[in-house]
Scaffold this active site. Structure first.
Site, PDB file in Angstrom:
ATOM      1  N   CYS A  62      61.153  59.647  43.125  1.00  0.00           N
ATOM      2  CA  CYS A  62      60.421  60.911  43.170  1.00  0.00           C
ATOM      3  C   CYS A  62      60.125  61.251  44.627  1.00  0.00           C
ATOM      4  O   CYS A  62      60.178  60.381  45.503  1.00  0.00           O
ATOM      5  CB  CYS A  62      59.124  60.758  42.371  1.00  0.00           C
ATOM      6  SG  CYS A  62      57.923  62.088  42.573  1.00  0.00           S
ATOM      7  N   HIS A  63      59.797  62.521  44.908  1.00  0.00           N
ATOM      8  CA  HIS A  63      59.486  62.911  46.277  1.00  0.00           C
ATOM      9  C   HIS A  63      58.244  62.182  46.813  1.00  0.00           C
ATOM     10  O   HIS A  63      58.097  62.027  48.030  1.00  0.00           O
ATOM     11  CB  HIS A  63      59.285  64.429  46.371  1.00  0.00           C
ATOM     12  CG  HIS A  63      60.558  65.162  46.644  1.00  0.00           C
ATOM     13  ND1 HIS A  63      61.345  65.675  45.637  1.00  0.00           N
ATOM     14  CD2 HIS A  63      61.208  65.436  47.812  1.00  0.00           C
ATOM     15  CE1 HIS A  63      62.409  66.263  46.177  1.00  0.00           C
ATOM     16  NE2 HIS A  63      62.352  66.122  47.482  1.00  0.00           N
ATOM     17  N   THR A  64      57.367  61.731  45.935  1.00  0.00           N
ATOM     18  CA  THR A  64      56.221  60.952  46.399  1.00  0.00           C
ATOM     19  C   THR A  64      56.682  59.620  46.962  1.00  0.00           C
ATOM     20  O   THR A  64      56.174  59.152  47.995  1.00  0.00           O
ATOM     21  CB  THR A  64      55.212  60.735  45.254  1.00  0.00           C
ATOM     22  OG1 THR A  64      54.794  62.006  44.755  1.00  0.00           O
ATOM     23  CG2 THR A  64      53.998  59.963  45.740  1.00  0.00           C
ATOM     24  N   HIS A  85      57.567  54.809  40.682  1.00  0.00           N
ATOM     25  CA  HIS A  85      56.587  55.051  39.623  1.00  0.00           C
ATOM     26  C   HIS A  85      57.179  55.817  38.436  1.00  0.00           C
ATOM     27  O   HIS A  85      56.471  56.095  37.482  1.00  0.00           O
ATOM     28  CB  HIS A  85      55.375  55.802  40.181  1.00  0.00           C
ATOM     29  CG  HIS A  85      55.687  57.139  40.774  1.00  0.00           C
ATOM     30  ND1 HIS A  85      56.296  57.295  41.996  1.00  0.00           N
ATOM     31  CD2 HIS A  85      55.472  58.399  40.313  1.00  0.00           C
ATOM     32  CE1 HIS A  85      56.438  58.567  42.271  1.00  0.00           C
ATOM     33  NE2 HIS A  85      55.954  59.276  41.253  1.00  0.00           N
ATOM     34  N   GLU A  86      58.466  56.146  38.489  1.00  0.00           N
ATOM     35  CA  GLU A  86      59.147  56.733  37.331  1.00  0.00           C
ATOM     36  C   GLU A  86      60.072  55.679  36.749  1.00  0.00           C
ATOM     37  O   GLU A  86      61.005  55.231  37.425  1.00  0.00           O
ATOM     38  CB  GLU A  86      59.967  57.962  37.737  1.00  0.00           C
ATOM     39  CG  GLU A  86      59.142  59.181  38.030  1.00  0.00           C
ATOM     40  CD  GLU A  86      59.985  60.437  38.162  1.00  0.00           C
ATOM     41  OE1 GLU A  86      59.414  61.533  38.096  1.00  0.00           O
ATOM     42  OE2 GLU A  86      61.220  60.328  38.319  1.00  0.00           O
ATOM     43  N   CYS A 115      41.977  54.537  30.715  1.00  0.00           N
ATOM     44  CA  CYS A 115      41.361  53.359  30.107  1.00  0.00           C
ATOM     45  C   CYS A 115      40.814  53.672  28.722  1.00  0.00           C
ATOM     46  O   CYS A 115      40.708  52.799  27.859  1.00  0.00           O
ATOM     47  CB  CYS A 115      40.264  52.795  31.009  1.00  0.00           C
ATOM     48  SG  CYS A 115      38.744  53.791  31.059  1.00  0.00           S
ATOM     49  N   CYS A 118      35.886  55.237  29.924  1.00  0.00           N
ATOM     50  CA  CYS A 118      34.989  55.777  30.944  1.00  0.00           C
ATOM     51  C   CYS A 118      34.598  57.222  30.627  1.00  0.00           C
ATOM     52  O   CYS A 118      35.170  57.860  29.737  1.00  0.00           O
ATOM     53  CB  CYS A 118      35.648  55.698  32.323  1.00  0.00           C
ATOM     54  SG  CYS A 118      37.056  56.818  32.552  1.00  0.00           S
ATOM     55  N   CYS A 121      37.631  59.639  30.867  1.00  0.00           N
ATOM     56  CA  CYS A 121      38.563  59.576  29.740  1.00  0.00           C
ATOM     57  C   CYS A 121      37.977  60.202  28.476  1.00  0.00           C
ATOM     58  O   CYS A 121      38.703  60.756  27.651  1.00  0.00           O
ATOM     59  CB  CYS A 121      38.964  58.126  29.469  1.00  0.00           C
ATOM     60  SG  CYS A 121      40.077  57.402  30.704  1.00  0.00           S
ATOM     61  N   CYS A 194      56.508  60.950  35.503  1.00  0.00           N
ATOM     62  CA  CYS A 194      55.956  61.765  36.590  1.00  0.00           C
ATOM     63  C   CYS A 194      56.483  63.189  36.559  1.00  0.00           C
ATOM     64  O   CYS A 194      55.794  64.096  36.122  1.00  0.00           O
ATOM     65  CB  CYS A 194      56.248  61.120  37.952  1.00  0.00           C
ATOM     66  SG  CYS A 194      55.622  62.083  39.355  1.00  0.00           S
ATOM     67  N   ARG A 389      67.034  64.031  39.887  1.00  0.00           N
ATOM     68  CA  ARG A 389      66.693  62.656  39.574  1.00  0.00           C
ATOM     69  C   ARG A 389      67.970  61.831  39.486  1.00  0.00           C
ATOM     70  O   ARG A 389      68.890  62.178  38.730  1.00  0.00           O
ATOM     71  CB  ARG A 389      65.909  62.559  38.262  1.00  0.00           C
ATOM     72  CG  ARG A 389      64.449  62.985  38.385  1.00  0.00           C
ATOM     73  CD  ARG A 389      63.704  62.094  39.342  1.00  0.00           C
ATOM     74  NE  ARG A 389      62.280  62.442  39.442  1.00  0.00           N
ATOM     75  CZ  ARG A 389      61.768  63.249  40.356  1.00  0.00           C
ATOM     76  NH1 ARG A 389      62.571  63.840  41.230  1.00  0.00           N
ATOM     77  NH2 ARG A 389      60.474  63.483  40.403  1.00  0.00           N
TER      78      ARG A 389
END
Length: 394
Positions: A62-64, A85-86, A115, A118, A121, A194, A389
């Protein structure tokens, strides 16, 4: 310490049992900004309490990831590190307390965890999580502040975005792992980690695009095209794509965009062109370029009185918003969207079902496929604007 050998039907090794043991496997490690990824053997610890160890089958860039790899923000410079992260894969083992997943389940990682307990969430108006929201500066596990990756001589290798998927095996907190239908095609499901969820969700959940409306999308990478796909599936009548790379228009046309603007082709500001095209401006605009000048054009391209701009691009510079407060009194609004406002564990399984039924076109997003060892080629394809991708097969 165990090196996995052999696999079952589901892709989990069977010749050796690795639950509770350290696994030796291959990973693509980044050692410094702009340096090539190095494929090397690493050690992956067993999952601790409420953690999951996943065998990654497919991952993409990804670009991140690209932004971090380039070292665009000094704050993120922690090395050595495993990015990514993908992805999609299969649960190898679970730690104490994990009850919603077990060995063999098909899963996707999410950088913006949930989670479920919290105050965030439990709030219907937010998809953030107090402990597991996206956190680019975090480089260790939340539970104990330690790494689950190490070199062969025991030196730590740091984590990235709660996920770290450029490795054959990774360890994540269960809040950042989503179980999906075992019949879902894992190669396509990586897109839900993502890019597609972020863009399409911004149209569905954040902007709530209405049928017959007009949309302008600034930046036609995967996130921008996904925002266009979200607008198309919601019945938008005009979808305008804005990009300086005319090759992106070919893909956009195939995905239902109706008009295109290359800022380099006109001396007039883009927002003036869009206002003329639409009789005053679009109903919704999406900024997917991570450029503040582009953000201003996106903001001004919306119609006075009701126009909404959704901010999706990552802005690493310290520059502030290029908007005077009084401009908001013209009725235009601006809002940011994280992960398309999807609550990951709660809503992605249903989203995956929608994709399986063909309600969302995922095929157009995968433009290249390569073996994992050629990750540096995949990085260059994305950096040069030649791919959306590139799926890496592990």
């Amino acid at each position: 310490m165990q090196k996995p050998q052999g696999e079952s039907v589901n892709g989990v090794h069977t010749e050796t049992e690795t639950s509770g043991k350290v696994i030796t496997c291959k990973a693509a490690v980044v050692l410094g900004p702009g340096q090539p990824f190095v494929i090397e053997e690493i050690q992956v610890d067993p999952p601790q309490k409420m953690e999951v160890r996943v065998k990654i089958l497919y991952t993409s860039i990804c670009h991140t990831d690209l932004s971090y790899w380039k070292g665009e923000s000094e704050a993120y410079r922690v090395y050595p590190r495993i990015l990514g992260h993908e992805a999609a894969g299969i649960v190898e083992s679970v730690g104490e307390g994990v009850v919603d997943m077990r060995k063999g389940d098909h899963v996707i990682p999410i950088f913006n965890g949930e989670c479920g307990d919290c105050v965030y969430c439990k709030c219907d108006n937010s998809n953030l999580c107090e402990r597991f929201r996206v956190h680019p500066l975090r480089s260790v596990m939340v539970n104990d502040g330690k790494c689950r990756f190490s070199t062969k001589d025991g030196k730590p290798i740091f984590h990235f975005l709660n996920t770290s998927t450029f490795t054959e095996y990774t360890v994540l907190h269960s809040a950042c792992v989503v179980k999906i239908d075992s019949k879902a095609p894992l190669k396509k499901m990586i897109l839900l980690s993502c890019g597609v969820s972020t863009g399409l969700g911004a149209a569905w959940n954040t902007a709530k695009v209405q049928a017959g409306s007009s949309v302008a999308i600034f930046g036609l990478g995967s996130v921008g095209l996904a925002a266009g796909e979200g607008a198309r599936t919601r019945g938008a009548s005009k979808i305008i794509g804005v990009d300086i790379n005319p090759n992106k228009f070919i893909k956009g046309k195939a995905m239902g965009f109706t008009d295109f603007i290359n800022p380099n082709d006109s001396k007039n500001p883009v927002h003036e062109i869009i206002q003329e095209m639409t009789g005053g401006g679009v109903d919704y605009s999406f900024e997917c370029a991570g450029n503040l000048d582009v953000l201003r054009e996106a903001f001004l391209s919306t119609h006075e009185g009701w126009g909404m701009t959704v901010l999706l691009g990552i802005h690493p510079t310290p520059r502030m918003l290029p908007i005077h407060p009084m401009e908001l009194f013209d009725g235009r609004r601006i809002i940011g969207s994280v992960f398309g406002d999807f609550k990951g564990k709660t809503q992605l399984p249903h989203f995956a079902q929608q994709c399986m039924r063909g309600e969302v076109n995922l095929d157009e997003f995968i433009t290249h496929e390569l073996p994992f060892e050629k990750i540096n080629e995949a990085v260059q394809l994305l950096a040069e604007g030649k791919s959306l991708r590139c799926v890496l097969h592990l």
